[in-house]
Design a protein around this motif. Structure first.
Motif, PDB file in Angstrom:
ATOM      1  N   PRO A   5      14.991  -0.630 -12.154  1.00 27.83           N
ATOM      2  CA  PRO A   5      14.466   0.466 -12.907  1.00 27.83           C
ATOM      3  C   PRO A   5      13.075   0.414 -12.747  1.00 27.83           C
ATOM      4  N   GLN A   6      12.139   0.509 -12.337  1.00 30.03           N
ATOM      5  CA  GLN A   6      10.969   0.374 -11.419  1.00 30.03           C
ATOM      6  C   GLN A   6       9.978   0.647 -12.329  1.00 30.03           C
ATOM      7  N   LEU A   7       8.467  -0.047 -12.729  1.00 23.97           N
ATOM      8  CA  LEU A   7       7.912   0.157 -13.434  1.00 23.97           C
ATOM      9  C   LEU A   7       6.979   1.180 -12.563  1.00 23.97           C
ATOM     10  N   PRO A   8       5.759   2.214 -13.642  1.00 25.89           N
ATOM     11  CA  PRO A   8       5.515   3.218 -12.621  1.00 25.89           C
ATOM     12  C   PRO A   8       3.589   2.134 -12.098  1.00 25.89           C
ATOM     13  N   SER A   9       3.680   1.234 -12.588  1.00 25.77           N
ATOM     14  CA  SER A   9       2.077   0.602 -11.975  1.00 25.77           C
ATOM     15  C   SER A   9       2.501  -0.962 -12.174  1.00 25.77           C
ATOM     16  N   GLY A  10       1.103  -1.730 -11.556  1.00 28.68           N
ATOM     17  CA  GLY A  10       1.793  -3.260 -11.753  1.00 28.68           C
ATOM     18  C   GLY A  10       1.466  -3.496 -13.622  1.00 28.68           C
ATOM     19  N   TYR A  11       1.354  -5.020 -13.543  1.00 31.82           N
ATOM     20  CA  TYR A  11       1.553  -5.708 -15.169  1.00 31.82           C
ATOM     21  C   TYR A  11      -0.082  -4.957 -15.529  1.00 31.82           C
ATOM     22  N   ALA A  12      -0.966  -5.731 -14.712  1.00 33.97           N
ATOM     23  CA  ALA A  12      -2.433  -4.883 -15.160  1.00 33.97           C
ATOM     24  C   ALA A  12      -2.607  -4.267 -15.934  1.00 33.97           C
ATOM     25  N   THR A  13      -2.177  -3.076 -15.501  1.00 29.80           N
ATOM     26  CA  THR A  13      -1.847  -1.679 -15.486  1.00 29.80           C
ATOM     27  C   THR A  13      -0.876  -1.567 -16.955  1.00 29.80           C
ATOM     28  N   MET A  14      -0.176  -2.047 -17.076  1.00 28.77           N
ATOM     29  CA  MET A  14       1.382  -1.493 -18.087  1.00 28.77           C
ATOM     30  C   MET A  14       0.745  -2.062 -18.804  1.00 28.77           C
ATOM     31  N   ILE A  15       0.028  -3.547 -19.058  1.00 29.60           N
ATOM     32  CA  ILE A  15      -0.634  -3.934 -20.444  1.00 29.60           C
ATOM     33  C   ILE A  15      -1.216  -2.864 -20.894  1.00 29.60           C
ATOM     34  N   VAL A  16      -1.891  -2.851 -20.740  1.00 30.59           N
ATOM     35  CA  VAL A  16      -3.322  -1.652 -21.308  1.00 30.59           C
ATOM     36  C   VAL A  16      -1.731  -1.181 -21.863  1.00 30.59           C
ATOM     37  N   VAL A  17      -1.509  -0.415 -21.413  1.00 32.17           N
ATOM     38  CA  VAL A  17      -0.297   1.169 -21.954  1.00 32.17           C
ATOM     39  C   VAL A  17       0.388   0.763 -22.835  1.00 32.17           C
ATOM     40  N   ALA A  18       0.655  -0.450 -23.072  1.00 35.09           N
ATOM     41  CA  ALA A  18       1.499  -1.192 -24.057  1.00 35.09           C
ATOM     42  C   ALA A  18       1.012  -1.431 -25.408  1.00 35.09           C
ATOM     43  N   TRP A  19      -0.177  -1.571 -25.400  1.00 39.16           N
ATOM     44  CA  TRP A  19      -1.193  -1.564 -26.188  1.00 39.16           C
ATOM     45  C   TRP A  19      -1.662  -0.490 -26.863  1.00 39.16           C
ATOM     46  N   VAL A  20      -1.312   0.989 -26.539  1.00 42.84           N
ATOM     47  CA  VAL A  20      -1.525   2.471 -26.914  1.00 42.84           C
ATOM     48  C   VAL A  20      -0.039   2.894 -27.134  1.00 42.84           C
ATOM     49  N   PRO A  21       0.676   2.911 -28.401  1.00 41.73           N
ATOM     50  CA  PRO A  21       2.139   2.830 -28.663  1.00 41.73           C
ATOM     51  C   PRO A  21       2.221   4.581 -28.118  1.00 41.73           C
ATOM     52  N   PRO A  22       1.710   5.916 -28.002  1.00 42.18           N
ATOM     53  CA  PRO A  22       1.903   7.121 -27.788  1.00 42.18           C
ATOM     54  C   PRO A  22       1.785   6.581 -26.488  1.00 42.18           C
ATOM     55  N   LEU A  23       0.955   6.183 -26.074  1.00 44.27           N
ATOM     56  CA  LEU A  23       1.055   6.380 -24.170  1.00 44.27           C
ATOM     57  C   LEU A  23       2.110   5.811 -23.355  1.00 44.27           C
ATOM     58  N   TRP A  24       2.427   4.930 -24.334  1.00 47.14           N
ATOM     59  CA  TRP A  24       3.189   3.249 -23.245  1.00 47.14           C
ATOM     60  C   TRP A  24       4.813   4.404 -24.026  1.00 47.14           C
ATOM     61  N   ARG A  25       5.250   5.465 -24.914  1.00 48.32           N
ATOM     62  CA  ARG A  25       6.472   5.772 -25.378  1.00 48.32           C
ATOM     63  C   ARG A  25       6.510   6.827 -24.407  1.00 48.32           C
ATOM     64  N   ARG A  26       4.991   8.343 -24.188  1.00 44.11           N
ATOM     65  CA  ARG A  26       4.826   8.933 -23.008  1.00 44.11           C
ATOM     66  C   ARG A  26       5.398   8.892 -21.478  1.00 44.11           C
ATOM     67  N   VAL A  27       5.216   7.222 -20.909  1.00 42.50           N
ATOM     68  CA  VAL A  27       5.460   7.205 -19.963  1.00 42.50           C
ATOM     69  C   VAL A  27       6.598   6.405 -19.616  1.00 42.50           C
ATOM     70  N   MET A  28       7.127   5.594 -20.433  1.00 37.21           N
ATOM     71  CA  MET A  28       8.575   4.406 -20.471  1.00 37.21           C
ATOM     72  C   MET A  28       9.795   5.809 -20.769  1.00 37.21           C
ATOM     73  N   ASP A  29       9.463   6.525 -22.441  1.00 41.04           N
ATOM     74  CA  ASP A  29      10.286   6.297 -22.439  1.00 41.04           C
ATOM     75  C   ASP A  29      11.722   7.791 -21.401  1.00 41.04           C
ATOM     76  N   PRO A  30      10.102   8.229 -21.163  1.00 45.41           N
ATOM     77  CA  PRO A  30      12.253   9.221 -20.259  1.00 45.41           C
ATOM     78  C   PRO A  30      12.292   8.447 -18.538  1.00 45.41           C
ATOM     79  N   ARG A  31      11.406   7.680 -18.585  1.00 50.40           N
ATOM     80  CA  ARG A  31      11.626   6.612 -16.905  1.00 50.40           C
ATOM     81  C   ARG A  31      13.183   6.019 -17.554  1.00 50.40           C
ATOM     82  N   LEU A  32      13.538   5.253 -18.765  1.00 48.52           N
ATOM     83  CA  LEU A  32      14.400   4.510 -19.553  1.00 48.52           C
ATOM     84  C   LEU A  32      15.750   5.548 -19.765  1.00 48.52           C
ATOM     85  N   SER A  33      15.547   6.855 -20.276  1.00 51.60           N
ATOM     86  CA  SER A  33      16.585   7.571 -19.972  1.00 51.60           C
ATOM     87  C   SER A  33      16.883   7.997 -18.626  1.00 51.60           C
TER      88      SER A  33
END
Length: 386
Positions: A331-359
């Motif tokens: 499974p592929q992240l939508p961007s590099g770790y530098a971006t995704m670290i910041v996204v992870a710190w904002v839970p609503p944004l993280w779930r909006r980005v990652m939960d559909p990908r996981l599904s």
């Protein structure tokens, strides 16, 4: 066949060979911050570390894009044996500790305001966090020198137990509910952080206690790798406090906490929601590329010794960073770790980005995912139509 392979080795050249040296820009961040602040007279530039890591790098990742190319199979053995790549990791440590000593001199000198000192501590914390990644690369290797350097690199972040827990805990339990370093669907980073930190300490201590018991040795002894790792931090901080005064201790502690929190953010995004299924005999299936989130963003991979090719790392832990491969089934992240670290710190944004990908990864069947108990309970409580 042998002649053809020898010819391939002679013809092929690693296009990133000298670009791996860019990773050594990270431990120079405190020096960069001091230089920029002096040149501009702007104190805010003491905070250059997080700007570099979480603003500049994401922009470069998006501008330069991804690189999914792998070295040819015929050159892998030759590439693994090339000691140049090892020196790229070795050199991180003298720069890392040189920057830490310099930072202590700045904190003790009295020339910085409290805000500027906090900025320098934050910048130094970025170095400490990425040093854990360098320790990670070194700690997986068989050579005694690399293992010792790994423990030294961890001293700055006070996270020496990582050496034990990661190799003998996380790699065994990865992508299972039992692993404190594998985050679950519906679990925010802020929920994950205390479990990961405390869980890694408990796991490392238990693993080391059992190892020593099997060898007929006492847990509280010089043979305990967790205790010796923590003692390196105590020794390092004590020497720095003796050299520069106790004024540096709060900043040393702050940068250490920021460093290991950065590591745990990376842990959070590497296996989010991914689950190894149980076999008929009750054991978990073997780790495969689909149990780790991957990213091929070029810039972050260069600065992190290709940590983002995490699927191949878990499938082949001894493989060196320069030979890690891309897997289409991972499974592929939508961007590099530098971006995704910041996204992870904002839970609503993280779930909006990652939960559909996981599904999508599980074909819509989230019963196959590693689901946080609270999210599972919420789903069970939701009435179904019809």
């Amino acid at each position: 066949m042998t002649d053809h392979r020898d010819a391939d080795v002679q013809r092929w050249r690693d296009p990133k060979r000298y670009l791996w040296l860019l990773a050594l820009a990270v431990p120079t961040l405190p020096f960069q911050a001091g230089g920029l602040a002096a040149l501009t007279g702007t104190g805010v530039l003491w905070w250059w570390g997080p700007v570099f890591a979480f603003v500049l790098l994401p922009l470069l990742d998006h501008a330069i894009g991804t690189d999914g190319a792998d070295p040819p199979e015929a050159v892998m053995k030759h590439l693994e044996a090339d000691r140049y790549y090892r020196w790229c990791t070795y050199l991180y440590l003298p720069i890392q500790f040189g920057a830490l000593i310099w930072a202590c001199d700045q904190w003790a000198g009295g020339g910085l305001s409290t805000v500027d000192s906090l900025g320098l501590a934050t910048t130094t914390g970025v170095v400490a966090g990425v040093a854990i990644n360098t320790a990670h690369e070194l700690g997986h290797k068989r050579e005694q020198l690399e293992r010792r350097l790994s423990r030294m690199a961890l001293a700055q972040s006070a996270y020496g137990h990582f050496y034990v827990e990661h190799n003998h805990g996380h790699h065994i339990r990865v992508a299972t509910p039992e692993d404190p370093a594998s985050s679950r669907l519906g679990q925010s980073f802020w929920q994950f952080l205390p479990r990961a930190v405390m869980g890694s300490v408990r796991s490392a201590w238990n693993l080391e206690s059992r190892r020593l018991q099997r060898r007929g040795r006492r847990t509280w002894s010089r043979h305990n790798d967790v205790l010796t790792a923590w003692s390196l931090t105590v020794l390092l901080f004590a020497v720095l406090c003796l050299a520069f005064g106790p004024v540096v201790l709060p900043y040393l502690l702050l940068q250490a906490v920021l460093g290991f929190c950065l590591l745990e953010t990376v842990n959070y995004l590497e296996h989010y929601g991914l689950l190894r299924q149980r076999r008929p005999d009750g054991r978990y299936e073997r780790v495969s590329p689909r149990h780790s989130w991957n990213s091929d963003n070029t810039v972050s991979n260069l600065l992190l010794f290709q940590l983002q090719r995490h699927s191949d790392h878990h499938a082949n832990p001894l493989r060196r960073y320069q030979t890690l491969r891309h897997f289409e089934e991972a499974p592929q992240l939508p961007s590099g770790y530098a971006t995704m670290i910041v996204v992870a710190w904002v839970p609503p944004l993280w779930r909006r980005v990652m939960d559909p990908r996981l599904s999508r990864h599980y074909g819509g069947d989230l019963s196959k995912a590693n689901v946080h108990p609270s999210a599972e309970a919420a789903r069970a409580a939701t009435p179904t139509s019809g």
